[in-house]
Design a protein around this motif. Structure first.
Motif: not given
Lengths: 199, 222
Positions: A49, A74-77, A80
């Protein structure tokens, strides 16, 4: 925070794919925009993100040739995308970037990406993307910065752009540049130099 | 990754939770030979959409977004939308992104904090629940973690037996309530048998719902 310049080149050769990023800007309530990036390079896609904030303004900002703006990632699963739909965000458009990323350490941690920008004719159909500007690739030079060190990073990026001047014009995003007429000759000269000249 | 059950204190009808009950529960953990091992804290934030009056169309935006930080994952943050059953893990920096976006604003935060205890293959966390709006005790939570197994199905019997022992120990103290474990349907959130921090985040979301529901009932009774 990051420093960024862009330029374009004309592609002469087929460029093998090293990176594909599916970029999905979302627009939500309060006219807020966020980008969801899906890195398709590996068998398991990874999502990031990204929020790109306002650019530095004022007389000082106008005098420098590099755009300085806030940027948070931000890394996200992988769900997302569903989360942002669930939050009421609307997908504005989606693009597929295909190309290379190079990393340099020259007074700052500089990343150069050379990508073709492709639009998808159907939602999320990355296999059916078509180039927005066939034969033209976007070159982006970015470097992370902090409020304390951005002057040094700006200087490093500016200096790096001067090295690339024989190959391409680089400027702040939004300011169009055009290709360097002698770029092909300059590239050929570099490549025939026995690999002795390195950036 | 260990497996975990998150239980909450359910007061008997007509009674409320108080710090004496919390002390008694903590003593229970030590009475069954739990070794105090340090403090812990989790935070659950309730966010609401930041809408203008003309934007509040029913159904277009969820009523609430839950954000959870867990002590075992200090660099991560979890978002939950209960309606569509979504749980998302992200880096902690997602909180800064959400603040910049201004589309959702924090309305209230619940802090779960207390001491943790080691008992062989188990780790217990006893925690008080307080809100950002008041120092009054809102509830008590209990985390029971079985360290050797990451399969929820395989750990279920062992966890169940431990919780039975725990409940007996608490019963002896004649407290006005008991611990309850209402396991949410984790598969509806796309969560499998292998335990992850997302499983914990969803359990906390349901504990929060139970706490608010029981306090609404109490308010109506009063």
């Amino acid at each position: 925070m990051e420093c960024v310049v862009q330029g374009i080149i004309e592609t002469q050769l087929d460029v093998p794919v090293l990176r594909k990023v599916h970029a999905v800007p979302f627009v939500g309530p309060v006219a807020s925009e966020v980008r969801l990036l899906c890195d398709l390079e590996h068998s398991e896609p990874t999502w990031t993100v990204k929020h790109i904030g306002g650019a530095m303004r004022g007389a000082g900002a106008d005098q420098i040739s590099v755009l300085v703006r806030s940027m948070i990632e931000s890394k996200a699963s992988k769900n997302v995308l569903r989360l942002f739909y669930g939050l009421g965000y609307k997908l504005e458009n989606e693009l597929l970037r295909v190309g290379f990323a190079f990393h340099f350490q020259r007074g700052a941690q500089i990343t150069v990406t050379v990508s073709s920008i492709n639009k998808m004719l159907k939602l999320h159909a990355t296999d059916e993307a078509v180039p927005v500007t066939p034969g033209i690739q976007l070159v982006e030079v970015t470097a992370p910065a902090t409020p304390e060190n951005y002057s040094e990073v700006v200087a490093a990026v500016s200096s790096f752009c001067e090295y690339l001047a024989p190959l391409l014009h680089l400027s702040k995003p939004g300011i169009s540049t055009g290709v360097v007429p002698t770029a092909a000759a300059a590239a050929a000269s570099l490549m025939s130099d026995g690999g002795g000249t390195t950036l | 990754m260990p497996t975990k059950w998150v239980l909450h204190w359910h007061p008997n009808p007509g009674s409320t939770v108080n710090s004496q009950i919390l002390n008694e529960v903590s003593q229970c953990a030590e009475a069954i030979n739990g070794v105090k091992d340090g403090r812990w804290k989790a935070t659950l934030t309730l966010l609401k959409p930041n809408l203008r009056e003309d934007q509040s169309q029913p159904g277009e935006y969820p009523r609430e977004l839950l954000g959870i930080s867990l002590p075992e994952q200090p660099n991560k943050y979890y978002f939950i939308l209960r309606g569509p059953r979504i749980v998302t893990e992200a880096d902690s920096s997602i909180q800064v992104i959400m603040e910049k976006l201004q589309s959702y604003k924090s309305r209230i935060a619940l802090y779960f904090e207390g001491y943790q205890y080691q008992l062989g293959d188990f780790q217990l966390r006893v925690g008080k629940v307080v809100s950002s709006h008041s120092e009054n005790l809102r509830g008590i939570v209990l985390e029971v973690e079985y360290l050797p197994i990451s399969s929820m199905e395989k750990a279920s019997q062992v966890l169940g037996e431990f919780v039975d022992i725990w409940q007996e120990a608490v019963l002896k103290r004649s407290l006005p309530g008991s611990f309850m474990h209402n396991e949410p349907n984790l598969s509806e959130y796309g969560l499998g048998d292998n335990y992850t921090p997302q499983h914990t985040a969803v359990q906390y979301a349901y504990v929060m719902a139970q706490l608010f529901a029981s306090q609404s009932t109490q308010a109506v009774r009063n």
